[in-house]
Design a protein around this motif. Structure first.
Motif, short mmCIF file in Angstrom:
data_model
loop_
_atom_site.label_atom_id
_atom_site.label_comp_id
_atom_site.label_asym_id
_atom_site.label_seq_id
_atom_site.Cartn_x
_atom_site.Cartn_y
_atom_site.Cartn_z
N ALA A 174 11.21 2.80 -0.92
CA ALA A 174 12.37 3.35 -2.07
C ALA A 174 12.94 4.24 -1.12
N GLU A 175 13.89 5.04 -2.00
CA GLU A 175 14.49 5.96 -1.56
C GLU A 175 14.05 7.21 -1.11
N LYS A 176 12.75 7.59 -1.85
CA LYS A 176 12.05 8.84 -1.51
C LYS A 176 10.96 8.58 -0.80
N HIS A 177 10.39 7.63 -0.93
CA HIS A 177 8.95 7.15 0.00
C HIS A 177 8.58 5.67 -0.28
N SER A 178 7.73 5.13 0.47
CA SER A 178 7.68 3.87 0.66
C SER A 178 6.18 3.84 0.35
N SER A 179 5.42 2.71 -0.23
CA SER A 179 4.17 2.88 -0.76
C SER A 179 3.56 1.24 -0.24
N LEU A 180 2.14 1.50 0.03
CA LEU A 180 1.24 0.33 0.36
C LEU A 180 0.42 0.43 -0.84
N GLN A 181 0.11 -0.84 -1.45
CA GLN A 181 -0.75 -0.96 -2.53
C GLN A 181 -1.60 -2.35 -2.33
N ILE A 182 -3.11 -1.79 -2.43
CA ILE A 182 -4.00 -2.76 -2.32
C ILE A 182 -4.72 -2.93 -3.28
N HIS A 183 -4.89 -4.13 -4.06
CA HIS A 183 -5.70 -4.50 -5.14
C HIS A 183 -7.06 -5.25 -4.61
N ALA A 184 -8.18 -4.70 -5.09
CA ALA A 184 -9.51 -5.44 -4.55
C ALA A 184 -10.39 -5.39 -5.82
N CYS A 185 -11.65 -6.40 -5.66
CA CYS A 185 -12.42 -6.47 -6.64
C CYS A 185 -13.70 -6.53 -6.10
N ASN A 186 -14.79 -5.92 -6.62
CA ASN A 186 -16.05 -6.08 -6.32
C ASN A 186 -17.00 -7.18 -7.10
#
Length: 253
Positions: free
Chosen positions: A69-81
C-alpha cells in the motif's frame, strides 16, 4: 494470475519491467517461487494451503498474503492449531514462509485459531525469523475464538519450547495490537515477551475477548503489567469496542 481452481507448485516470473503483480493460488505442497522483477512496486499476493500441508508443531499454515500500500506493506499469516497433525519440520516451515517475501514489508498480521492452546511459542518462532524481526514496525495478532474451547493438557506439545525467556531483537517494532485477548497466564507472558524484546515500542493496543468484562480480575492483571512500562502508550478496549483506559493518560495524572 488467478489459479483458484488449480493446485500450483512452481511459480516462476521473469519480467524486468513489471511494476504491478496480482496473484492468487492454491498450494498442494511446498511451493517453488522464483521472481525476477526488480521494478516491482505494487503486489497483491495470496496463497492458500491444503489442510495439514505445511506445519510446525501443532500449527498448520492455512493462508499467506502479502499486500503493498502507499503507507506500508503487510505480510499476513493465517494458521490453525490442531491435535490431528504434528510436525517437527521447523526449517521447512520457515523456508516456506520466507519464499513469499518477494517485496519489503513493515507490518505483520497473524490470524490464529489456537483452539485453546498456547500460541506464544509459535508466534515467537515467527518473530525470530531474520526477515521478520528486522523489518516489522507494526504487529497485529488476531486470536480467533470458538464458543467452547478446551484447555490444553499438561505436557502439551504447544509448550515444547522455552519461549517465555527467549530474547528476540525486534529493533524496528513500534506498535502492537492484540485482538481477542482473554487474559490467560500464557497471554500475559506473551505481553511481557513483547515488551522485553521491542526497545523502541511506542504503543500497545489490547482488545479483550467476550469473556472479559471491565470488572474482571484479568483486567487488573493487564493493568499491573502495563504499569511497568510508562514509556509505552497502552490502550485497552472491551470486545464491544468500548474504550477502557490508556496507561499513558493515567501516568499524566
Amino acid at each position: 494470475m488467478d489459479s483458484e481452481n488449480l493446485w500450483a507448485r512452481p511459480v516462476g516470473i521473469v519480467a524486468p519491467m513489471l511494476k504491478q503483480l496480482t496473484l492468487f493460488l492454491h498450494a498442494y505442497n511446498q511451493v517453488t517461487i522464483s521472481i525476477l522483477a526488480p521494478m516491482l512496486e505494487n503486489v497483491s499476493w495470496q496463497c492458500l494451503y491444503g489442510t495439514g500441508t505445511i506445519g510446525f508443531g501443532l500449527w498448520t499454515l492455512e493462508k499467506l498474503s502479502l499486500h503493498t500500500a502507499e503507507k506500508h506493506s503487510s505480510l499476513q499469516i493465517h494458521a490453525c492449531n490442531s491435535w490431528f497433525t504434528f510436525s517437527d519440520e521447523e526449517a521447512n516451515f520457515a523456508q516456506e514462509i520466507e519464499k513469499h517475501m518477494i517485496v519489503e514489508f513493515s507490518a505483520l498480521e497473524l490470524h490464529l485459531s489456537a483452539m485453546g492452546h498456547v500460541f506464544g511459542a509459535f508466534v515467537s518462532h515467527l518473530l525470530g525469523l531474520n526477515r521478520i524481526r528486522s523489518a516489522i514496525r507494526r504487529l497485529k495478532v488476531t486470536l480467533l475464538r470458538l464458543e467452547e474451547e478446551e484447555m490444553c493438557p499438561a505436557n502439551c506439545p504447544c509448550e515444547s519450547t522455552n519461549w517465555r525467556t527467549q530474547i528476540i531483537s525486534l529493533i524496528a517494532l513500534e506498535e502492537v495490537e492484540i485482538d481477542g485477548f482473554r487474559g490467560d497466564a500464557h497471554e500475559h507472558d506473551f505481553l511481557k515477551l513483547i515488551f522485553s524484546c521491542a526497545p523502541i515500542l511506542k504503543r500497545m493496543i489490547v482488545r479483550l475477548s467476550d469473556e472479559v468484562s471491565s470488572s474482571n480480575d484479568r483486567c487488573t492483571e493487564i493493568y499491573d503489567i502495563f504499569r511497568g512500562y510508562s514509556s509505552v502508550k497502552c490502550n485497552v478496549y472491551l470486545s464491544s469496542g468500548k474504550y477502557m483506559f490508556c496507561m499513558h493518560d493515567l501516568y499524566a495524572l
